[in-house]
Design a protein around this motif. Structure first.
Motif, short mmCIF file in Angstrom:
data_model
loop_
_atom_site.label_atom_id
_atom_site.label_comp_id
_atom_site.label_asym_id
_atom_site.label_seq_id
_atom_site.Cartn_x
_atom_site.Cartn_y
_atom_site.Cartn_z
N VAL A 274 -2.06 10.65 15.13
CA VAL A 274 -2.09 9.19 15.27
C VAL A 274 -3.46 8.73 15.79
CG1 VAL A 274 -1.13 7.21 16.53
CG2 VAL A 274 0.39 8.96 15.56
N LYS A 275 -3.96 9.40 16.80
CA LYS A 275 -5.26 9.03 17.39
C LYS A 275 -6.41 9.30 16.44
CE LYS A 275 -4.86 11.36 21.26
NZ LYS A 275 -5.26 11.87 22.59
N ALA A 276 -6.36 10.43 15.74
CA ALA A 276 -7.45 10.82 14.85
C ALA A 276 -7.55 9.90 13.64
CB ALA A 276 -7.28 12.27 14.40
N PHE A 277 -6.40 9.42 13.15
CA PHE A 277 -6.37 8.66 11.90
C PHE A 277 -6.13 7.17 12.11
CE2 PHE A 277 -4.73 12.68 9.51
CZ PHE A 277 -5.99 13.25 9.65
N VAL A 278 -6.33 6.69 13.34
CA VAL A 278 -6.01 5.29 13.65
C VAL A 278 -6.84 4.32 12.80
CG1 VAL A 278 -7.66 5.17 15.59
CG2 VAL A 278 -5.66 3.65 15.53
N LYS A 279 -8.07 4.69 12.46
CA LYS A 279 -8.91 3.83 11.61
C LYS A 279 -8.53 3.96 10.15
CE LYS A 279 -12.63 1.23 10.84
NZ LYS A 279 -12.75 -0.14 11.33
N TRP A 280 -8.44 5.18 9.67
CA TRP A 280 -8.05 5.51 8.29
C TRP A 280 -7.74 6.99 8.22
CZ3 TRP A 280 -9.19 8.67 4.21
CH2 TRP A 280 -8.67 8.29 2.97
N PRO A 281 -6.76 7.40 7.49
CA PRO A 281 -5.83 6.62 6.65
C PRO A 281 -4.61 6.11 7.38
CG PRO A 281 -5.42 8.96 6.37
CD PRO A 281 -6.57 8.86 7.34
N GLY A 282 -4.55 6.37 8.69
CA GLY A 282 -3.35 6.05 9.45
C GLY A 282 -2.36 7.20 9.37
N ALA A 283 -1.66 7.43 10.47
CA ALA A 283 -0.55 8.40 10.47
C ALA A 283 0.70 7.62 10.07
CB ALA A 283 -0.39 9.02 11.84
N TYR A 284 1.46 8.12 9.11
CA TYR A 284 2.55 7.33 8.56
C TYR A 284 3.74 8.21 8.17
CZ TYR A 284 0.55 8.95 4.12
OH TYR A 284 0.07 9.73 3.10
N PHE A 285 4.89 7.55 8.05
CA PHE A 285 6.10 8.19 7.52
C PHE A 285 6.77 7.21 6.58
CE2 PHE A 285 7.33 6.09 11.48
CZ PHE A 285 8.50 5.42 11.14
N PHE A 286 7.79 7.68 5.88
CA PHE A 286 8.53 6.82 4.96
C PHE A 286 9.97 6.65 5.44
CE2 PHE A 286 5.08 8.38 2.28
CZ PHE A 286 4.68 7.22 1.62
N TYR A 287 10.43 5.42 5.32
CA TYR A 287 11.83 5.11 5.61
C TYR A 287 12.36 4.22 4.49
CZ TYR A 287 16.02 3.34 7.90
OH TYR A 287 17.32 3.01 8.20
N ASP A 288 13.39 4.65 3.79
CA ASP A 288 13.90 3.93 2.61
C ASP A 288 12.76 3.59 1.65
OD1 ASP A 288 16.48 4.08 3.43
OD2 ASP A 288 16.64 2.00 4.12
N SER A 289 11.91 4.56 1.40
CA SER A 289 10.78 4.45 0.46
C SER A 289 9.68 3.51 0.94
CB SER A 289 11.26 4.01 -0.94
OG SER A 289 12.19 4.94 -1.46
N MET A 290 9.78 3.02 2.15
CA MET A 290 8.75 2.14 2.71
C MET A 290 7.83 2.93 3.63
SD MET A 290 9.17 -1.25 5.08
CE MET A 290 9.97 -2.16 3.76
N GLN A 291 6.52 2.74 3.43
CA GLN A 291 5.56 3.42 4.30
C GLN A 291 5.42 2.65 5.62
OE1 GLN A 291 1.58 4.96 2.88
NE2 GLN A 291 0.84 3.50 4.38
N ILE A 292 5.51 3.37 6.71
CA ILE A 292 5.34 2.77 8.04
C ILE A 292 4.28 3.56 8.79
CG2 ILE A 292 6.47 2.25 10.23
CD1 ILE A 292 9.11 2.03 8.67
#
Length: 306
Positions: A223-241
């Motif tokens: 999360v800290k390393a990618f806060v600018k880009w690409p972001g740390a993310y997961f999917f919930y019901d096909s939605m990226q968060i």
């Protein structure tokens, strides 16, 4: 000292600004070509090109250094040294040897650790407590040249944005010191240091996907390393968060990895509980977990995929 500057992006821009504000003379600038950006894919001028035009400095945007005309420009430009900063080219030997002091490079890691394209992100991902900005005499390898100057510092709890800002604060001063004292500097060979070389590969968008089979501490570092880009993310019901800020608790649980264990979207990992603090849905603004769950619910008991 007369300088050919080679660099692209915001990191290089800060060093170019410092050189232009100093007593040194930037003879010409090499930088990346303008690229289409935005929804309309319009050509936008980079900060470096705008700065070159503002200061009436000749600039070049080659896509290759193999062309004879590019070699002629480098060799015919009156300069004492080539300064390279976040340029993205593995430069040919004629660039490294054409000037009295060769080519020197600014690299934001404790070389020989994290040679390559993304040293600051990999420093955070690895959990290193210390890092450095190095001024290096370039050779034919990828960030393998002798170290001319190094300034070490504590990384602490910095995220990428904070680490970037810190490096562009101390780095330009270190570069100017190296240029001013270049005749008296004693190069240190990287292979003489008691540190194993490592490589910081380029970051891709797919690297931001959270793997719940990792431990919670390493996910927080992502999360800290990618806060600018690409972001740390997961999917919930096909939605990226995206997760823009998080903390963790180093405890054992019996939950399956990726299980949302409560209404605060705390998530079980291989080791520890991952606790998002700021989340962002696609096309929406970032929200604290308290605000986020008022408008969007991630059901407790859901199992998130990696």
């Amino acid at each position: 000292m007369k300088i050919i500057f080679m660099g692209s992006g915001n990191f290089a821009f800060m060093f170019l600004k410092a050189l232009l504000a100093s007593h040194h003379d930037v003879s010409c600038i090499f930088t990346s070509p303008e690229k289409p950006s935005g929804r309309g894919l319009e050509i936008s001028k980079s900060k470096i090109l705008a700065l070159a035009e503002k200061n009436n400095i000749t600039f070049h945007t080659p896509t290759s250094f193999k062309k004879d005309e590019v070699r002629s420009i480098v060799e015919d430009t009156s300069a004492d040294v080539v300064v390279v900063c976040s340029y993205g080219f593995l430069l040919p030997e004629y660039v490294l040897l054409s000037k009295k002091y060769g080519a020197i490079n600014v690299h934001p890691s404790a070389l020989p650790k994290f040679r390559g394209a993304a040293p600051m992100q990999h420093t955070i991902l690895s959990g290193d407590e210390k890092s450095a900005v190095c001024i290096m005499q370039m050779d034919k390898g990828l960030d393998t040249g002798d170290i001319l100057l190094k300034e070490e510092f504590d990384v602490g709890d910095m995220d990428y944005i904070e680490l970037f800002d810190f490096c562009v604060d101390i780095g330009p001063k270190l570069l100017l010191k190296a240029l001013d004292e270049i005749d008296s500097l004693v190069p240190v060979a990287q292979d003489s240091l008691d540190v194993s070389p490592s490589y910081a590969s380029k970051i891709n968008k797919a690297d931001g996907l959270i793997d719940w089979s990792c431990d919670a501490a390493s996910i927080c570092r992502k999360v800290k390393a990618f806060v600018k880009w690409p972001g740390a993310y997961f999917f919930y019901d096909s939605m990226q968060i995206k997760v823009l800020k998080a903390q963790y608790e180093d405890v054992s649980t019996s939950f399956v990895e990726g299980t949302v264990i409560n209404d605060n979207c705390e998530i079980a990992t291989r080791k520890g509980i991952f606790k998002p603090l700021i989340l962002q849905r696609e096309g929406r603004k970032p929200l604290s977990i308290e605000e986020f769950k008022k408008g969007f619910r991630i059901k407790s008991g859901s199992i998130l995929s990696s």
